[in-house]
Design a protein around this motif. Structure first.
Motif, short mmCIF file in Angstrom:
data_model
loop_
_atom_site.label_atom_id
_atom_site.label_comp_id
_atom_site.label_asym_id
_atom_site.label_seq_id
_atom_site.Cartn_x
_atom_site.Cartn_y
_atom_site.Cartn_z
N MET A 47 0.81 -1.21 0.00
CA MET A 47 0.00 0.00 0.00
C MET A 47 0.85 1.26 0.00
O MET A 47 0.49 2.28 -0.59
CB MET A 47 -0.93 0.01 1.21
CG MET A 47 -2.06 -1.00 1.13
SD MET A 47 -3.09 -0.80 -0.34
CE MET A 47 -3.63 0.89 -0.14
N ARG A 48 1.99 1.22 0.68
CA ARG A 48 2.81 2.41 0.81
C ARG A 48 3.79 2.61 -0.34
O ARG A 48 4.07 3.74 -0.73
CB ARG A 48 3.58 2.37 2.13
CG ARG A 48 4.48 3.57 2.39
CD ARG A 48 5.25 3.43 3.68
NE ARG A 48 4.38 3.63 4.83
CZ ARG A 48 4.14 4.81 5.38
NH1 ARG A 48 4.67 5.91 4.86
NH2 ARG A 48 3.36 4.91 6.43
N ARG A 49 4.29 1.50 -0.88
CA ARG A 49 5.45 1.60 -1.77
C ARG A 49 5.19 1.24 -3.23
O ARG A 49 6.10 1.37 -4.06
CB ARG A 49 6.58 0.69 -1.26
CG ARG A 49 7.06 1.03 0.15
CD ARG A 49 7.70 2.39 0.21
NE ARG A 49 8.23 2.68 1.54
CZ ARG A 49 8.72 3.86 1.90
NH1 ARG A 49 8.75 4.85 1.01
NH2 ARG A 49 9.16 4.05 3.13
N THR A 50 4.02 0.76 -3.58
CA THR A 50 3.80 0.28 -4.95
C THR A 50 2.73 1.09 -5.67
O THR A 50 1.87 1.71 -5.04
CB THR A 50 3.39 -1.21 -4.97
OG1 THR A 50 2.07 -1.34 -4.42
CG2 THR A 50 4.36 -2.05 -4.16
N GLY A 51 2.79 1.03 -6.99
CA GLY A 51 1.78 1.69 -7.80
C GLY A 51 0.40 1.09 -7.59
O GLY A 51 -0.61 1.80 -7.69
N PHE A 52 0.35 -0.19 -7.28
CA PHE A 52 -0.93 -0.83 -7.01
C PHE A 52 -1.64 -0.16 -5.84
O PHE A 52 -2.85 0.09 -5.89
CB PHE A 52 -0.72 -2.32 -6.72
CG PHE A 52 -1.97 -3.04 -6.29
CD1 PHE A 52 -2.91 -3.44 -7.22
CD2 PHE A 52 -2.19 -3.32 -4.94
CE1 PHE A 52 -4.07 -4.11 -6.83
CE2 PHE A 52 -3.34 -3.98 -4.54
CZ PHE A 52 -4.28 -4.37 -5.49
N GLY A 53 -0.89 0.13 -4.78
CA GLY A 53 -1.48 0.79 -3.62
C GLY A 53 -2.00 2.17 -3.97
O GLY A 53 -3.10 2.56 -3.54
N TYR A 54 -1.24 2.92 -4.76
CA TYR A 54 -1.68 4.26 -5.17
C TYR A 54 -2.95 4.19 -6.02
O TYR A 54 -3.87 4.99 -5.87
CB TYR A 54 -0.56 4.98 -5.94
CG TYR A 54 0.65 5.31 -5.12
CD1 TYR A 54 0.53 6.08 -3.96
CD2 TYR A 54 1.91 4.87 -5.48
CE1 TYR A 54 1.64 6.38 -3.20
CE2 TYR A 54 3.03 5.16 -4.72
CZ TYR A 54 2.89 5.92 -3.58
OH TYR A 54 3.98 6.22 -2.81
N ARG A 55 -2.99 3.20 -6.93
CA ARG A 55 -4.16 3.07 -7.79
C ARG A 55 -5.40 2.69 -6.97
O ARG A 55 -6.50 3.19 -7.22
CB ARG A 55 -3.90 2.03 -8.88
CG ARG A 55 -2.88 2.45 -9.92
CD ARG A 55 -2.89 1.53 -11.13
NE ARG A 55 -2.52 0.17 -10.78
CZ ARG A 55 -1.26 -0.29 -10.77
NH1 ARG A 55 -0.27 0.54 -11.08
NH2 ARG A 55 -1.01 -1.54 -10.47
N LEU A 56 -5.21 1.80 -6.02
CA LEU A 56 -6.33 1.38 -5.17
C LEU A 56 -6.94 2.58 -4.46
O LEU A 56 -8.17 2.76 -4.45
CB LEU A 56 -5.83 0.34 -4.16
CG LEU A 56 -6.85 -0.37 -3.26
CD1 LEU A 56 -6.27 -1.71 -2.80
CD2 LEU A 56 -7.23 0.46 -2.05
N LEU A 57 -6.09 3.40 -3.87
CA LEU A 57 -6.58 4.57 -3.14
C LEU A 57 -7.23 5.58 -4.08
O LEU A 57 -8.22 6.23 -3.74
CB LEU A 57 -5.45 5.22 -2.36
CG LEU A 57 -4.84 4.38 -1.23
CD1 LEU A 57 -3.62 5.08 -0.64
CD2 LEU A 57 -5.87 4.12 -0.14
N ALA A 58 -6.65 5.73 -5.28
CA ALA A 58 -7.21 6.68 -6.25
C ALA A 58 -8.61 6.24 -6.69
O ALA A 58 -9.53 7.06 -6.78
CB ALA A 58 -6.29 6.79 -7.46
N ILE A 59 -8.77 4.95 -6.91
CA ILE A 59 -10.08 4.43 -7.33
C ILE A 59 -11.10 4.61 -6.22
O ILE A 59 -12.25 5.00 -6.46
CB ILE A 59 -9.96 2.94 -7.73
CG1 ILE A 59 -9.13 2.81 -9.01
CG2 ILE A 59 -11.34 2.31 -7.92
CD1 ILE A 59 -8.70 1.40 -9.32
N GLY A 60 -10.70 4.34 -4.99
CA GLY A 60 -11.61 4.53 -3.87
C GLY A 60 -11.95 5.98 -3.63
O GLY A 60 -13.07 6.32 -3.24
N GLY A 61 -10.99 6.87 -3.90
CA GLY A 61 -11.24 8.30 -3.70
C GLY A 61 -12.16 8.87 -4.76
O GLY A 61 -13.06 9.66 -4.45
N ASN A 62 -11.96 8.48 -6.02
CA ASN A 62 -12.80 9.00 -7.10
C ASN A 62 -12.64 8.07 -8.31
O ASN A 62 -11.68 8.20 -9.08
CB ASN A 62 -12.41 10.43 -7.47
CG ASN A 62 -13.43 11.09 -8.37
OD1 ASN A 62 -14.02 10.46 -9.24
ND2 ASN A 62 -13.65 12.38 -8.16
#
Length: 349
Positions: A214-229
């Motif tokens: 969640m902190r260090r990978t692009g997958f984590g960033y994408r997951l949070l972006a999708i959940g945010g908007n």
């Protein structure tokens, strides 16, 4: 957007930070915001856990003994592992109600592969464990396809397997409890490292891995972006469908691992019991741990603390002769209070 394992990461993170107040009063030193709702949402689980431990130390007989603590550690791993997967799904703005049924299916497949003779395959335990986890992965992929491709609401998509999954597990086992006398299960049940059960180390290792992801990978960033908007993520060209499928696949995989551990502890496959209502415990742990139900945020450390709190609460209620139905009512009340505190927190931002 910056990902974090236990910090608030949502659409509001793009706003400029308010100027720091001078003086640094007690609220600033303790990290308490002007809103008690925000404080409860972000750190309340740790405070509640400390209070619960203190209560048990004072009011529960033999609570501070080594045997009691080791028993708690043995009970915790399935709840922690399932809650980790649930946290990822809730981080996308969804929910996975099928985790308990997935545990039951994985347990049934494990028994099917281990049993010799009859309708069993008589395979080595390693093969059986891999098969059980792969089935959990497939269940998760199916959920992800229904949510991401068919665009069915997550609660509806996973509700289907919540209803049907346990029936599938019963069909696999022939509707009966299957006892499993496997030496490896004895090691899983009783093995310890530095006084802590092996299965607890497995749960903590998975928590660390997911936190790093969640902190260090692009997958984590994408997951949070999708959940945010989600709409903005689509317009930005992010692989939304692929990410959602991967998230639900991870949830199914983690649920299957929890199912294998639960089967090893029980030394039997009982689809009617394994994973029963664990989805409620997992959702409670995630929400109490500070992850918002509307997505865009995942708190891994908070989720682990929430799982410990929920399991300890259930143990406390049982120790004081409160029926299981009463424990479920308490969990439901806790979910409502946690969601209310999150809404209060958002109104002050």
């Amino acid at each position: 957007m910056s990902a974090s394992t236990d910090t608030d990461t949502n659409a509001d993170s793009a706003r400029p930070a308010a100027p720091a107040k001078k003086g640094g009063g007690w609220k600033e030193r303790l990290g308490v915001s002007d809103s008690w709702g925000a404080w409860l949402s972000e750190r309340g689980v740790y405070f509640a856990l400390i209070l619960l431990v203190l209560y048990n130390a004072a009011a529960t007989a033999n609570f501070l003994t080594l045997d009691t603590i080791q028993l708690l550690f043995a009970q915790l791993p399935p709840v922690i592992i399932v809650s980790l997967g649930m946290a990822l799904v809730i981080g996308t703005g969804g929910v996975d109600l099928s985790v308990g049924a997935t545990m039951a299916i994985a347990s049934a497949v494990l028994a099917k592969f281990v049993v010799v003779g009859g309708n069993g395959f008589g395979q080595p335990i390693a093969v059986a464990i891999v098969a059980a986890i792969l089935v959990g992965l497939l269940v998760g992929v199916f959920n992800g396809l229904v949510v991401a491709v068919a665009e069915v609401q997550p609660i509806v998509a996973t509700l289907g397997l919540l209803v049907a999954g346990r029936g599938i597990a019963l069909v696999i086992t022939g509707g009966a409890l299957i006892e499993l006398f496997v030496p490896f299960f004895q090691t899983v049940r009783l093995g310890k490292l530095f006084g802590i059960p092996y299965i607890m180390w497995v749960a903590l290792l998975l928590a660390v891995i997911i936190a790093v992801v969640m902190r260090r990978t692009g997958f984590g960033y994408r997951l949070l972006a999708i959940g945010g908007n989600r709409r903005a993520s689509v317009l930005a060209g992010l692989p939304v469908r692929r990410t959602l499928i991967a998230v639900y696949a991870l949830s199914g995989t983690l649920a299957a691992i929890a199912g294998v551990i639960a089967t090893a502890r029980l030394r039997a496959s009982d689809p009617s019991y394994i994973g029963l209502l664990i989805e409620l415990s997992a959702i409670t742990a995630v929400v109490v741990g500070g992850t918002a139900l509307n997505g865009g945020q995942v708190r891994i450390v908070g989720t682990v603390a929430g799982a410990i709190f929920i399991q300890l609460l259930e143990t406390t209620l049982v120790s004081h002769n409160v029926p299981d139905s009463g424990a479920r009512i308490v969990e439901a009340v806790i979910i409502v209070l946690a969601v209310y505190s999150q809404r209060a927190s958002r109104r002050t931002r």
